[in-house]
Motif scaffolding. Sequence first.
Motif, PDB file in Angstrom:
ATOM      1  N   ALA A 129     -31.118 -50.519  -0.347  1.00  0.00           N
ATOM      2  CA  ALA A 129     -31.456 -49.227  -0.944  1.00  0.00           C
ATOM      3  C   ALA A 129     -32.028 -49.380  -2.346  1.00  0.00           C
ATOM      4  O   ALA A 129     -32.875 -48.589  -2.780  1.00  0.00           O
ATOM      5  CB  ALA A 129     -30.215 -48.323  -0.987  1.00  0.00           C
ATOM      6  N   LEU A 160     -26.593 -40.356  -1.135  1.00  0.00           N
ATOM      7  CA  LEU A 160     -27.459 -41.377  -0.536  1.00  0.00           C
ATOM      8  C   LEU A 160     -27.178 -41.509   0.963  1.00  0.00           C
ATOM      9  O   LEU A 160     -28.102 -41.666   1.771  1.00  0.00           O
ATOM     10  CB  LEU A 160     -27.259 -42.720  -1.231  1.00  0.00           C
ATOM     11  N   TYR A 161     -25.896 -41.468   1.329  1.00  0.00           N
ATOM     12  CA  TYR A 161     -25.534 -41.518   2.757  1.00  0.00           C
ATOM     13  C   TYR A 161     -26.106 -40.309   3.493  1.00  0.00           C
ATOM     14  O   TYR A 161     -26.713 -40.446   4.571  1.00  0.00           O
ATOM     15  CB  TYR A 161     -24.018 -41.567   2.910  1.00  0.00           C
ATOM     16  N   SER A 208     -28.628 -38.571   2.822  1.00  0.00           N
ATOM     17  CA  SER A 208     -30.087 -38.609   2.902  1.00  0.00           C
ATOM     18  C   SER A 208     -30.586 -39.686   3.856  1.00  0.00           C
ATOM     19  O   SER A 208     -31.789 -39.803   4.083  1.00  0.00           O
ATOM     20  CB  SER A 208     -30.682 -38.836   1.508  1.00  0.00           C
ATOM     21  N   GLY A 209     -29.666 -40.498   4.386  1.00  0.00           N
ATOM     22  CA  GLY A 209     -30.043 -41.558   5.316  1.00  0.00           C
ATOM     23  C   GLY A 209     -30.367 -42.890   4.672  1.00  0.00           C
ATOM     24  O   GLY A 209     -30.716 -43.849   5.369  1.00  0.00           O
ATOM     25  N   ARG A 210     -30.233 -42.985   3.354  1.00  0.00           N
ATOM     26  CA  ARG A 210     -30.602 -44.219   2.652  1.00  0.00           C
ATOM     27  C   ARG A 210     -29.445 -45.200   2.527  1.00  0.00           C
ATOM     28  O   ARG A 210     -29.644 -46.340   2.125  1.00  0.00           O
ATOM     29  CB  ARG A 210     -31.140 -43.871   1.259  1.00  0.00           C
ATOM     30  N   LEU A 211     -28.235 -44.759   2.880  1.00  0.00           N
ATOM     31  CA  LEU A 211     -27.061 -45.619   2.792  1.00  0.00           C
ATOM     32  C   LEU A 211     -26.220 -45.376   4.051  1.00  0.00           C
ATOM     33  O   LEU A 211     -25.263 -44.608   4.029  1.00  0.00           O
ATOM     34  CB  LEU A 211     -26.265 -45.282   1.526  1.00  0.00           C
TER      35      LEU A 211
END
Length: 376
Positions: free
Chosen positions: A216, A335-336, A338-341
């Motif tokens: 990320a 972040l989770y 949003s799909g980035r984590l």
Amino acid sequence: MKIKAAVLREMGKPGPYTESKPFQIEEVELDPPQQNEVLIKIHAAGLCHSDLSVIDGNRPRQMPMVLGHEAAGEVVELGPGVKDLAIGDHVVFSFMPSCGHCNPCITSRPGLCENGVAANGAGVLLEGGIRLSGRDGEQIYHHLGVSGFAEYTVASRQSVVRIDKTLSWDIAALFGCAIITGVGAITNTAKLALGQTILITGMGGIGFAALMGALAAGASKVIVADINEEKLKKALELGAHSAVHSGEENAIDKVKALTNGGVDIGLECAGVVPALDFTFKATRRGGKTVTVGLPNPAYRLEISPLQLVAEERTLQGSFLGSCVPPRDVPAYIALYQSGRLPVDKLLSHKLRLEDINEGFERMVKGEAIRQVIIFD
């Protein structure tokens, strides 16, 4: 109130834990919250290697104790003085309470809180005292101000962070240790810059969280190392660029060949000295080696001071991911969301409190990434 909890009464029991059963499921007494404390109904609690380090005696603690420091739950009662939480709020625990006025706290390093360290070391809450008791009124100590392997717990207000209520409990619990430690070590401690290379040694829950954090943050090459082939395979599936079996004789040479002389950042997550030695040696001249592992305090690492100077090396520890939990936990959750984590991919097993000994035996065998006890 009477609650059900997993109580550890003796450290160092031999494996397999499915037979020796270090944890006993007992009915214990939980006193109501006092000044600046809250009563929390636990909905999910993760099994972490730091708990295992108490079970096997590598990190000695007072006995008996209710372990568990990675957890999420719901506020059900407020103690006197708590005005910024409400009944029904969802919270994640921070395993290092911060008093807010010691030198580390006022310099934005709450993970090093002097009063929090003292309380955790004594097995008491930040405000002092113990709220757990067992048969015949015996004291049962708190683990890192959380004691999450129980149906309910009392914790300091400074040990919890309010979170988004839409987050599922099993995922929320992971943000209490695995995520803040692994991702925080990348973003806060190592301060990985866009395009840097990184080696992550030790692919447990924290190592996998660090892998996601490195991706990320824009690492150009993420190399993972472990002695477990299945975990290396899983790391590649989750986006690692290369995997190295750290037990092989030429493993360090492989890392250096992949990175033209060594990685910019080495992150050790295994909690054993050989893994830290391997990671340090695979880091390039001028690079930074960060360790989040918690080996036996009697163990020692041998390095040359000349190497630190002549090669401008940095060797640094990271505790709590150098996080400020009220700032970083919501940021990592965002972040989770949003799909980035994709931290949901860390969750390998869900179990009942009664299955806790089986869960830790699975951890010892390296057969899990992150296991979570579900209380609902």
